[in-house]
Design an enzyme around this catalytic site. Structure first.
Site, PDB file in Angstrom:
ATOM      1  N   HIS A 106      22.272  34.580  53.227  1.00 43.39           N
ATOM      2  CA  HIS A 106      20.963  34.799  53.455  1.00 43.39           C
ATOM      3  C   HIS A 106      20.211  33.432  53.847  1.00 43.39           C
ATOM      4  O   HIS A 106      20.619  32.229  53.450  1.00 43.39           O
ATOM      5  CB  HIS A 106      20.222  35.143  52.199  1.00 43.39           C
ATOM      6  CG  HIS A 106      20.939  36.325  51.471  1.00 43.39           C
ATOM      7  ND1 HIS A 106      21.948  36.358  50.700  1.00 43.39           N
ATOM      8  CD2 HIS A 106      20.011  37.642  51.181  1.00 43.39           C
ATOM      9  CE1 HIS A 106      22.100  37.596  50.123  1.00 43.39           C
ATOM     10  NE2 HIS A 106      21.100  38.482  50.350  1.00 43.39           N
ATOM     11  N   GLU A 273      29.006  48.430  50.296  1.00 47.45           N
ATOM     12  CA  GLU A 273      29.490  47.906  49.145  1.00 47.45           C
ATOM     13  C   GLU A 273      30.042  48.927  48.126  1.00 47.45           C
ATOM     14  O   GLU A 273      29.367  49.587  47.541  1.00 47.45           O
ATOM     15  CB  GLU A 273      28.333  46.941  48.661  1.00 47.45           C
ATOM     16  CG  GLU A 273      28.814  46.364  47.337  1.00 47.45           C
ATOM     17  CD  GLU A 273      27.965  45.010  47.051  1.00 47.45           C
ATOM     18  OE1 GLU A 273      27.105  44.673  47.590  1.00 47.45           O
ATOM     19  OE2 GLU A 273      27.666  44.953  45.629  1.00 47.45           O
ATOM     20  N   HIS A 276      28.142  49.401  44.831  1.00 45.87           N
ATOM     21  CA  HIS A 276      26.955  50.323  45.091  1.00 45.87           C
ATOM     22  C   HIS A 276      27.134  51.708  45.150  1.00 45.87           C
ATOM     23  O   HIS A 276      26.431  52.708  44.543  1.00 45.87           O
ATOM     24  CB  HIS A 276      26.032  49.950  46.431  1.00 45.87           C
ATOM     25  CG  HIS A 276      25.805  48.567  46.333  1.00 45.87           C
ATOM     26  ND1 HIS A 276      25.104  47.900  47.575  1.00 45.87           N
ATOM     27  CD2 HIS A 276      25.447  47.596  45.434  1.00 45.87           C
ATOM     28  CE1 HIS A 276      24.650  46.654  47.214  1.00 45.87           C
ATOM     29  NE2 HIS A 276      25.050  46.451  46.057  1.00 45.87           N
ATOM     30  N   ASP A 301      31.085  45.150  52.426  1.00 45.97           N
ATOM     31  CA  ASP A 301      30.718  44.135  51.221  1.00 45.97           C
ATOM     32  C   ASP A 301      31.858  44.282  50.026  1.00 45.97           C
ATOM     33  O   ASP A 301      31.598  45.182  49.096  1.00 45.97           O
ATOM     34  CB  ASP A 301      29.548  44.216  50.651  1.00 45.97           C
ATOM     35  CG  ASP A 301      28.690  43.025  51.343  1.00 45.97           C
ATOM     36  OD1 ASP A 301      29.121  42.551  52.395  1.00 45.97           O
ATOM     37  OD2 ASP A 301      27.607  42.859  50.771  1.00 45.97           O
ATOM     38  N   ASP A 312      25.431  46.488  38.784  1.00 45.72           N
ATOM     39  CA  ASP A 312      25.940  45.843  39.954  1.00 45.72           C
ATOM     40  C   ASP A 312      26.789  44.623  39.437  1.00 45.72           C
ATOM     41  O   ASP A 312      26.137  43.505  39.552  1.00 45.72           O
ATOM     42  CB  ASP A 312      24.913  45.410  41.089  1.00 45.72           C
ATOM     43  CG  ASP A 312      25.600  45.100  42.361  1.00 45.72           C
ATOM     44  OD1 ASP A 312      26.593  45.303  42.541  1.00 45.72           O
ATOM     45  OD2 ASP A 312      24.576  45.048  43.107  1.00 45.72           O
ATOM     46  N   ASP A 314      29.633  43.155  40.762  1.00 47.21           N
ATOM     47  CA  ASP A 314      29.830  42.298  41.977  1.00 47.21           C
ATOM     48  C   ASP A 314      31.195  41.477  41.446  1.00 47.21           C
ATOM     49  O   ASP A 314      30.957  40.249  41.816  1.00 47.21           O
ATOM     50  CB  ASP A 314      28.794  41.119  42.276  1.00 47.21           C
ATOM     51  CG  ASP A 314      27.672  41.985  42.980  1.00 47.21           C
ATOM     52  OD1 ASP A 314      27.994  42.986  43.913  1.00 47.21           O
ATOM     53  OD2 ASP A 314      26.670  41.368  43.002  1.00 47.21           O
TER      54      ASP A 314
HETATM   55 MN   LIG Z   1      26.371  43.145  49.179  1.00 50.16          MN
END
Ligand SMILES: [Mn+2]
Length: 443
Positions: A106, A273, A276, A301, A312, A314
């Protein structure tokens, strides 16, 4: 980093493939052999692994209940821009030692924001120049860039879906620059994830207006892409909720419907992802398969959630069954390029050793490499695909089936067909048979 060394991951050598390594030898690949040819392509081309900058180099081990737990050697200089440069050098050392070919970022992870947009862009340009140099030295490429349109307080009511046009304009200015620097780094894709593009309450929200604005924003991105000569793929990443209560890009089918409605389906694909996907109430592999079958799967992702938590989380994908489902789809569509498997994952807050960053990525890369090997067997065998096709054989083998698929059948004709032929025979769905056969390929 010591004063005399430019090394941050001291004592860690480049990770090599050694299928004979013992189970507790963790800084080694037992499955990922990057140049080994599988189904006509080297493993690295099937997998196109990327390390994400945000979790791996900006993660501090904080959560909603607790303070940072990580103490990273590149975060020590005390000067924001110096830290950004040290961190970037550490990142490229990590990518190189790990042996991935791509990274993702990002705008705000890679360079700190300034007091004004001019200062912010100046900071970004300075860091991007260093990234370009490091890319040149190492051969590491940029899989994709994106803009952070969710962390700054200005975006609390949304970015492209903000009720205030001034905020919309700010988001546009930020994406303009993020697309330009992604292009400058040779990025192969550009991603839109709309964490605040949704609503917290329908009582204060005009959903139609907000979705029209989101489409207008994406149209401007397509225009700008052409203007600057960026040939990368634009991607949208669905997520159902969090931080908003409802995010407009809910899941793959919702995003495809949105793109079709607004005439944007030729300009965008999806970045799926799986964490998600499961938050949307679907099976892990659902969105990957759903958009692939419409030619809309652009990138993944690659991560996983935890069914006991539900948010989430991750986490690094370590489950062979999940990775195999994903690779089954990736093989069926012939690969992911120009997309890849980006590890949008963070080591646990409790995993505080620097070495844990390596072990996490190596484990996930090995899991995907093993999944690729297993699913290549399934693909080559054809037996599984033939069994699926046989369930639909009536559409190829009977006149009425062929007419339905060709779009030439009518209700009257089908009504007459039923009057003549009566009840259909009962056919078993045989789910358990398919589950057993799939498991046999995981042996
Ligand atoms: Mn992502």
């Amino acid at each position: 980093m010591s004063a005399t060394s430019n090394e941050f991951f001291v004592g860690i050598k480049p990770i090599e493939y050694n299928p004979q390594a013992s189970v507790d030898d963790l800084l080694v690949f037992k499955q990922y052999n990057q140049d080994e040819i599988i189904l006509g392509k080297p493993m690295h081309e099937w997998l196109r692994f990327a390390v994400c900058y945000w979790h791996t180099f900006r993660g501090i081990g904080a959560d909603m209940f607790g303070a940072p737990t990580f103490d990273r050697p590149w975060d020590q200089s005390g000067n924001e821009m110096q830290i950004a440069k040290d961190r970037l050098r550490a990142a490229f050392e990590f990518f190189t030692k790990l042996g991935v070919k791509y990274f993702t970022f990002h705008d705000r992870d890679i360079a700190p924001a300034g007091e004004t947009i001019e200062q912010t862009e100046k900071n970004l340009d300075e860091i991007i120049q260093l990234a370009k140099e490091l890319q040149k030295q190492t051969g590491i490429k940029c899989l994709w860039g994106t803009a952070n349109l969710f962390a700054d307080p200005r975006y609390m009511n949304g970015a492209a879906t903000n009720p205030d046009a001034h905020v919309f304009a700010y988001a546009a200015a930020q994406v303009k620059k993020a697309m330009e620097v992604t292009h400058e780094l040779g990025g192969e894709n550009y991603v839109f994830w709309g964490g605040r593009e949704g609503y917290m309450s329908l009582l204060n929200t005009d959903v139609r207006k907000e979705l029209d604005h989101l489409a207008a924003f994406l149209r401007m991105a397509v225009e700008h892409k052409k203007k600057i000569g960026f040939t990368g793929q634009l991607l949208i990443e669905p997520k159902p909720k969090e931080p908003t209560k409802h995010q407009y890009d809910y899941d793959a089918q919702t995003v495809m419907g949105f793109l079709n409605y607004y005439g944007l389906n030729k300009d965008f694909k999806l970045n799926i992802e799986p964490n998600h996907t499961t938050m949307a109430g679907h099976a892990y592999e659902h969105d990957v398969e759903m958009c692939s079958r419409y030619g809309m799967l652009g990138s993944i992702d690659s991560n996983t959630g935890d069914s006991s938590l539900g948010w989430d989380t991750d986490q690094f994908p370590m489950n062979l069954r999940d990775c195999a489902f994903v690779m089954k789809t990736v093989i069926a569509q012939g690969g992911l390029a120009p997309g890849g498997l980006n590890f949008d994952c963070k080591v646990r807050r409790e995993s505080t050793n620097l070495q844990d960053m390596f072990i996490a990525h190596i484990g996930a890369m090995d899991c995907f490499a093993l999944a690729l090997r297993k699913m290549a067997r399934l693909f080559e065998d054809k037996k599984y695909d033939i069994l699926v096709q046989q369930r639909y054989a009536s559409y190829n083998e009977t006149d009425i089936g062929k007419k339905i698929e060709a779009g030439t059948a009518t209700f009257e004709e089908l009504h007459a067909f039923i009057k003549k032929n009566g009840e259909p025979a009962k056919t078993s769905g045989e789910q358990e048979k398919f589950e057993v056969i799939f498991n046999r390929y995981l042996d």
